[in-house]
Design an enzyme around this catalytic site. Structure first.
Site, PDB file in Angstrom:
ATOM      1  CB  CYS A 131      -0.902   0.104   1.390  1.00 52.90           C
ATOM      2  SG  CYS A 131      -0.373  -0.600   2.659  1.00 52.90           S
ATOM      3  CE1 TYR A 132       0.768   5.194   3.110  1.00 52.99           C
ATOM      4  CE2 TYR A 132       0.565   3.378   4.227  1.00 52.99           C
ATOM      5  CZ  TYR A 132       0.108   4.419   4.022  1.00 52.99           C
ATOM      6  OH  TYR A 132      -0.701   4.866   4.661  1.00 52.99           O
TER       7      TYR A 132
END
Lengths: 386, 136
Positions: A131-132
């Site tokens: 997600c990052y």
């Protein structure tokens, strides 16, 4: 029948521009002529203030997300390490943080630069997640580009502080300034009769939610400060004779000014932050009037030898003696110097007085009173290899 | 008349010579001792302010140097960034010559006449507001 006032009655007077407001120094002078019963009749609010180096200070910031986003797991602001353990793009800048290779520029300087509207270099690293995905970012930030930034200081405005001297034959560099050898100087810190927590020693009016002046804007008392200690010995006037209670404070850093928030570096010690704090104290009754009447000669503090192990106590002096320019320690006349700014503290007390008189600043009743039975624990060592 | 400051460094054997006597008597120089570190039998140093005519000062210094005393003129001055000062007082703690003091309003005042350029205020200022100025 003695007079009692409520917070609401006093605020009503503030709103209608009729409140009588004095600084703590003015009320101390008044107390030479008038009794507490007469003072409570005349005065509604008393302003107190201090401007000193307060190491336990810092600021939270949210940088906002980049595209693609990064989970910041190591963060530097102008090369200063800041806390990386708060979600993806939140951080806490500790005032005393620094890069050991550049010890004279630290977290307090980062905070001051932000307040002054300067651009700072942000560098951050992450391992990269689903997600990052991003692993590195280098960019510029300023108070205009970040989301929130607020000062949150865990321990400020010490209720009294000791006097520092040095009996050894070597110069000592401390947070209490440069201490010359063989008792050649003595330094002291609080603003005496103007100092906030010395004017409400039992915390009757200063507690959770108290609105204050912080760094040039409005702030709040949010908790008893760390090392909050109510069990230090008190003198006959009811004030502790060494450093005791503290407060944790919060305020919007974007609204602050470096006039009242200033970075400092102490030789061979490190970085700290000068913080300006002003606290209005309502004169609710005769007891509060008596507390607020305290004068420098009634406030005593302990002289500690910062040169010797365990900082042994060498005696007790009062603030009138400290401000006279010399005290006696071990039978010797020792020159005194302040290390916090009384001039700035007076300015803050005056500003706060003006704001209250104009109806721009109301007083607040604490949502919760602070504890009255706390003491300090030391740090025990359990052994093991270093 | 001129006023000038010098650091005098002298060898062990000259410690017993009446240096100031000769400067006063032979060269009509007024002497103000600002700092002295003198140990009998060891090297020593003096911080002096000398006042006299330009010619006498020159001759007096030449006489000192002929007697193995090195004379280093002090052209340094302390410069204080007054605008940024927060009047904390840290510098007054180390200023034993009394050049830096707090006035009756607790604002810092700097009297350069009293400054002996010991430089202790430079690291003592937490805001780094003192600098050594080497210009004359």
């Amino acid at each position: 029948m003695s007079i009692k006032k409520t917070y609401e009655e006093i605020n009503e007077k503030i709103r209608s521009g009729k409140a009588v407001v004095l600084t703590a120094e003015e009320v101390s002078a008044m107390a030479k002529e008038l009794s507490p019963a007469e003072i409570v009749k005349k005065v509604d609010v008393v302003t107190t203030a201090t401007f000193g180096a307060m190491c336990s200070s810092g600021a939270f910031i949210n940088f906002g997300h980049a595209d693609p986003p990064i989970r910041m797991e190591k963060i530097r602001l102008n090369g200063v390490p800041v806390y990386e353990g708060l979600a993806a793009v939140d951080t806490y800048i500790g005032a005393t943080a620094c890069d050991p290779d550049n010890p004279k520029y630290g977290g307090a300087h980062v905070i001051q630069d932000l307040v002054d509207g300067k651009e700072l270099e942000l560098e951050a690293w992450g391992k990269g997640t689903d997600c990052y995905p991003r692993k590195y970012i280098r960019t510029k930030i300023s108070k205009e580009t970040v989301n929130e930034m607020f000062l949150f200081n865990p321990r400020n405005a010490y209720q009294n502080y000791n006097v520092a001297v040095n009996t050894t034959d070597k110069i000592k560099y401390t947070y209490m300034g440069t201490l010359l050898p063989n008792l050649r100087n003595a330094t002291y810190s609080t603003s005496g009769e103007l100092s906030p927590l010395l004017n409400d020693p039992e915390f009757r009016t200063i507690g959770l939610g108290t609105r204050i002046f912080l760094g040039g804007t409005e702030g709040y008392v949010v908790w008893p400060g760390t090392q909050f200690n109510t069990s230090k010995p008190k003198n006959e006037f009811g004030v502790p004779v060494s450093n005791s209670a503290t407060i944790a404070v919060i305020g919007d850093l974007k609204q602050m000014s470096s006039e009242y928030l200033r970075a400092a570096y102490y030789e061979k010690y490190g970085v700290s932050l000068f913080v300006g704090i002003g606290i209005p104290v309502p004169v609710l009754d005769e007891d509060m009037a008596r507390r607020l009447s305290i004068r420098n000669e009634q406030i005593e503090t302990t002289v500690l030898d910062y040169g010797s192990e365990g900082t042994p106590a060498l005696g007790r002096v009062n603030y009138e003696q400290l401000r006279s320019g010399a005290i006696k320690v071990n039978g010797k006349k020792v020159r005194t110097a302040p290390v916090s700014s009384l001039e700035k503290a007076r300015k803050i007390a005056g500003l706060l007085k003006e704001k209250i008189q104009k109806g721009e600043f109301e007083i607040t009743k604490p949502v919760m009173r602070f504890p009255s039975n706390t003491s300090l624990k030391g740090l025990k060592e359990t052994g093991g290899e270093a | 008349m001129r006023k000038k400051r010098y650091i005098l460094k002298f060898p062990a054997q000259s410690g017993d010579k009446p240096l100031s006597y000769h400067l006063v008597k032979d060269y009509d120089i007024r002497i103000n001792i600002l700092k002295a570190e003198v140990w009998p039998g060891k090297t020593g140093s003096l911080l002096l302010e000398l006042e006299g005519t330009a010619e006498n000062l020159k001759k007096g210094i030449a006489w000192l140097e002929a007697n193995q005393v090195t004379c280093e003129p002090i052209d340094k001055k302390i410069r204080w960034n007054h605008q940024q000062c927060i009047n904390c007082g840290n510098c007054t703690a180390v200023c034993f010559s009394g050049a830096l003091t707090m006035d009756s309003n607790w604002e810092l005042t700097f009297n350069p006449e009293k400054c002996i350029v010991c430089e202790l205020c430079v690291p003592a200022c937490p805001l780094n507001l003192f600098e050594i100025d080497f210009r004359e």
